[in-house]
Design an enzyme around this catalytic site. Sequence first.
Site, PDB file in Angstrom:
ATOM      1  N   ASP A   1       0.698  -1.292  -0.052  1.00 50.79           N
ATOM      2  CA  ASP A   1      -0.013  -0.004   0.140  1.00 50.79           C
ATOM      3  C   ASP A   1       0.870   1.378  -0.120  1.00 50.79           C
ATOM      4  O   ASP A   1       0.403   2.484  -0.178  1.00 50.79           O
ATOM      5  CB  ASP A   1      -0.686   0.090   1.379  1.00 50.79           C
ATOM      6  CG  ASP A   1      -1.781  -1.163   1.067  1.00 50.79           C
ATOM      7  OD1 ASP A   1      -2.496  -1.338   0.246  1.00 50.79           O
ATOM      8  OD2 ASP A   1      -2.151  -1.657   2.361  1.00 50.79           O
TER       9      ASP A   1
ATOM     10  N   ASP B   1      19.052   2.207  -3.120  1.00 53.18           N
ATOM     11  CA  ASP B   1      19.995   1.702  -3.847  1.00 53.18           C
ATOM     12  C   ASP B   1      21.123   1.124  -3.067  1.00 53.18           C
ATOM     13  O   ASP B   1      22.220   0.609  -3.629  1.00 53.18           O
ATOM     14  CB  ASP B   1      20.543   2.889  -4.699  1.00 53.18           C
ATOM     15  CG  ASP B   1      21.338   3.771  -4.038  1.00 53.18           C
ATOM     16  OD1 ASP B   1      20.967   4.220  -2.884  1.00 53.18           O
ATOM     17  OD2 ASP B   1      22.009   4.593  -4.697  1.00 53.18           O
TER      18      ASP B   1
ATOM     19  N   LYS C   1      16.351   7.383   9.752  1.00 54.31           N
ATOM     20  CA  LYS C   1      16.986   5.941   9.541  1.00 54.31           C
ATOM     21  C   LYS C   1      18.096   5.742  10.372  1.00 54.31           C
ATOM     22  O   LYS C   1      18.882   6.586  10.495  1.00 54.31           O
ATOM     23  CB  LYS C   1      17.188   5.716   8.093  1.00 54.31           C
ATOM     24  CG  LYS C   1      16.059   5.964   7.163  1.00 54.31           C
ATOM     25  CD  LYS C   1      16.550   5.715   5.600  1.00 54.31           C
ATOM     26  CE  LYS C   1      17.261   7.163   5.219  1.00 54.31           C
ATOM     27  NZ  LYS C   1      17.826   7.210   3.886  1.00 54.31           N
TER      28      LYS C   1
END
Lengths: 317, 317
Positions: free
Chosen positions: B31, B263, B238
Amino acid sequence: MEAVKGESPGRGSGAELLSGASVKALLDSVDAFLFDCDGGNPIAGVIWKGDKLIDGVPRTLEMLRSKGKKLVFVTNNSSKSRSQYADKFRSLGLSVAQDEIFSSSFAAAMYLKVNQFPPHKKVYVIGGEGILQELQLAGFTALGGPEDGEKRVQFKSSGFFEHDKNVGAVVVGIDPSINYYKLQYGTLCIRENPGCLFIATNRDSVGHMTDLQEWPGAGCMVGAICGSTEREPVVVGKPSTFMMDFLLQKYHINTSRMCMVGDRLDTDILFGQNAGCKTLLVLSGVTTQSELEDSSNRIQPDYYTGKVSDILELLGE
Amino acid sequence: MEAVKGESPGRGSGAELLSGASVKALLDSVDAFLFDCDGGNPIAGVIWKGDKLIDGVPRTLEMLRSKGKKLVFVTNNSSKSRSQYADKFRSLGLSVAQDEIFSSSFAAAMYLKVNQFPPHKKVYVIGGEGILQELQLAGFTALGGPEDGEKRVQFKSSGFFEHDKNVGAVVVGIDPSINYYKLQYGTLCIRENPGCLFIATNRDSVGHMTDLQEWPGAGCMVGAICGSTEREPVVVGKPSTFMMDFLLQKYHINTSRMCMVGDRLDTDILFGQNAGCKTLLVLSGVTTQSELEDSSNRIQPDYYTGKVSDILELLGE
């Protein structure tokens, strides 16, 4: 460690109050006295309180010297060199030789010396003038320090921050003129110069830059470089035992023949014990007798007494 | 975590190359797509390379939105607010709504919001304008930031460094104008104001302040405050999963229905996996296919593909 435990009735094991008999035993068993100079508080200490020597200190030190004891005044203060520190002692009326002082600035230089740091390599300094002076006295080329305090960085996308590829060690101590330029310089040396050492004078979280307050200590600047380099430093000041290794190598005195004298249980006394030294707590500083004797206190020095000059009084000299 | 493992002959378990069939399965099972915006390298990335959008990105994002997918652009960059970040997207030709951006500056403000930080308390900021803006947008009173960058400290023995006793949180992010004044201010708040929170936007060791070099990141300033306070921060950027908790609370999307797109294996993909998200590696950034397939690589995303717009191509839309 050769433990000398208290024998006072009713207290069981614990620190022994210094007495005429025990002071003789202590002097016989020890070749060097290490005095902590970093009071836990600017108005309480071992050698001085604030700007005043504690009564009887000069005569006591003279007596210890006359008996052939090596005296070492230990400080994590890296902003001063030993010579600057000797000036401070002199201004208080105490004559102390440079080689009786073991500051963390000197420790950084001696660490490089003992580990044969190549003289053609350079040392970048985040910290005060004292570190630069000690490095230069030891024959090393030092960069950085206070003169980088006013340097600013430019973020031009085509710009490039140059650093000296010959820097083989970064020494970090307390630095009130810390800035992004210095952090980038030290970080680049450690991350990009192969084999570059990362040396911390100490990791004290705070210190008394002024009498009324604590300020960020070397642990702050060291933490910054740990964060940017993902490396851990070699620490040369307290509570590292580098000083003891150095005294052993230079004066052939074993830690079991040293006595650490200090006013704090959780730093000075614990440090001395961990290094294998005898320990003497003086109550002229931050620790009270009831704190020492409190059942929650797990750190017991070998001996305790009111102040340094009790050594002289108890000997009856 | 619901693992979708590769089935390519000869490779055993591992990442699955995105295909027409698997991209449909991915879209059905997800979602929200979380796009990492912090390239491991300024000229390689997920959404852009340097100053240029990667081909096909705008159409792909439009398609995902049209299918009702929530898009989140994730960045540890705390120097910008979401609105400043949206401007950056716009300058690249990409229209992104403010609430599609999850910067670590926003995360810091939302952490306080979610944890009911009292509105009468203040927040001291070591870091950029973006943090101040996000705190103010969330209704908090913020002090410090860039305006403290030129402040200097005076060490008069009778002087006293005043700090606001109403500061209830210190937020630390990357700060190129870091100085001793800010370090002392933040340290005093954390050490002396009862219950004061210590929040780190992130702990990245370095970041690309310029194209050609890495510079000390938020991890540097955070490490400094850890060193002076002997405290560990709450990290909101993060690799903390605070973002996922926030998305769950605000949009009721469970991590198993999120796909992290990035990446880098050791940051983006590992972070997504640890949070319980699906993961998609794009090879338009720092990771090559041979690195992904190397036997020494232990981090396998659920899927991999060349670039974000492959999602669109493979769907045939």
